[in-house]
Design a protein around this motif. Sequence first.
Motif, PDB file in Angstrom:
ATOM      1  N   ARG A  66      75.998   9.219  30.822  1.00 32.82           N
ATOM      2  CA  ARG A  66      76.010  10.534  30.777  1.00 32.82           C
ATOM      3  C   ARG A  66      74.926  11.077  29.940  1.00 32.82           C
ATOM      4  O   ARG A  66      74.215  12.256  30.229  1.00 32.82           O
ATOM      5  CB  ARG A  66      77.312  11.137  30.062  1.00 32.82           C
ATOM      6  CG  ARG A  66      77.969  12.372  30.339  1.00 32.82           C
ATOM      7  CD  ARG A  66      78.963  12.783  29.867  1.00 32.82           C
ATOM      8  NE  ARG A  66      80.056  12.003  30.620  1.00 32.82           N
ATOM      9  CZ  ARG A  66      80.837  11.276  30.074  1.00 32.82           C
ATOM     10  NH1 ARG A  66      80.436  10.764  28.925  1.00 32.82           N
ATOM     11  NH2 ARG A  66      81.729  10.657  30.642  1.00 32.82           N
ATOM     12  N   LEU A  67      74.767  10.295  28.894  1.00 28.64           N
ATOM     13  CA  LEU A  67      73.358  10.776  27.769  1.00 28.64           C
ATOM     14  C   LEU A  67      72.069  10.962  28.873  1.00 28.64           C
ATOM     15  O   LEU A  67      71.345  12.053  28.241  1.00 28.64           O
ATOM     16  CB  LEU A  67      73.262   9.877  26.656  1.00 28.64           C
ATOM     17  CG  LEU A  67      72.190  10.262  25.625  1.00 28.64           C
ATOM     18  CD1 LEU A  67      72.589  11.656  24.864  1.00 28.64           C
ATOM     19  CD2 LEU A  67      72.163   9.136  24.615  1.00 28.64           C
ATOM     20  N   VAL A  68      71.962  10.045  29.629  1.00 29.26           N
ATOM     21  CA  VAL A  68      70.639  10.014  30.136  1.00 29.26           C
ATOM     22  C   VAL A  68      70.596  10.740  31.759  1.00 29.26           C
ATOM     23  O   VAL A  68      69.650  10.698  32.383  1.00 29.26           O
ATOM     24  CB  VAL A  68      70.035   8.445  30.342  1.00 29.26           C
ATOM     25  CG1 VAL A  68      69.700   7.990  29.072  1.00 29.26           C
ATOM     26  CG2 VAL A  68      70.808   7.717  31.309  1.00 29.26           C
ATOM     27  N   GLY A  69      71.913  11.260  32.079  1.00 31.23           N
ATOM     28  CA  GLY A  69      72.239  11.750  33.176  1.00 31.23           C
ATOM     29  C   GLY A  69      72.309  10.935  34.348  1.00 31.23           C
ATOM     30  O   GLY A  69      71.797  11.311  35.331  1.00 31.23           O
ATOM     31  N   ALA A  70      72.780   9.571  34.274  1.00 27.90           N
ATOM     32  CA  ALA A  70      72.660   8.890  35.349  1.00 27.90           C
ATOM     33  C   ALA A  70      74.313   8.376  35.541  1.00 27.90           C
ATOM     34  O   ALA A  70      74.980   8.538  34.811  1.00 27.90           O
ATOM     35  CB  ALA A  70      71.861   7.346  35.091  1.00 27.90           C
ATOM     36  N   GLY A  71      74.398   7.650  36.712  1.00 24.60           N
ATOM     37  CA  GLY A  71      75.670   7.247  36.955  1.00 24.60           C
ATOM     38  C   GLY A  71      75.555   5.938  37.864  1.00 24.60           C
ATOM     39  O   GLY A  71      74.377   5.353  38.376  1.00 24.60           O
TER      40      GLY A  71
END
Length: 202
Positions: free
Chosen positions: A114-119
């Motif tokens: 979530r911190l790097v905008g990934a999933g």
Amino acid sequence: MRPEHEWFKPEKLTRYFFAIEALVLVPIVTAIGVLAYSGILFEMNPWVVYVGVGLVVTAFGFVTWWIPAFYRTAAYRLTDDELEYERGVFFQQKTTVPYNRITNVNASQGPLQRLVGAGAVGIHTAGFGGQTGAELTIGGVADFADIKDQILDKVRRRPPEATEGGDTPGVTPKRTTTETEAPELLVELRRIRELLEQGRGT
């Protein structure tokens, strides 16, 4: 929505891997700083310090080089019938998962992601022998929820593949009379008819 029949990159993968590397590096640097501040580091054998620091620098230097190298080789592709995944810095690997083998698709996002905008999107398949396992994971993507829906849409359009032994899950095959069994049944019927005629004659 990802374009079909075109390879796409996990655009957030390098940022996510570097975040993991930093998360591991911070406590190591902190421990070295505490040892140096307390004076314990300077009381140790210099060769031990040099070797330890050298190993840490070498390991993190290799990981820092490997992350972008792996990213250049990692790619996914959605076709009409299957999902493909290629990767490998030293040894090239390719995984292919047909949609009719997929039993479950889940999307996940941890705190670091979530911190790097990934999933990540987990692809699960029905394994042979009744085992179920994760075939592959599409990680380091920003639109992980959309990719999950896109794959599920393809899965729902196809009937499930037969499991080991050729039977469809949850369906009990009907037993039919084979050609080799038919003559045997005729012989038995004739014997019964003969016995009945003999009984009438007596």
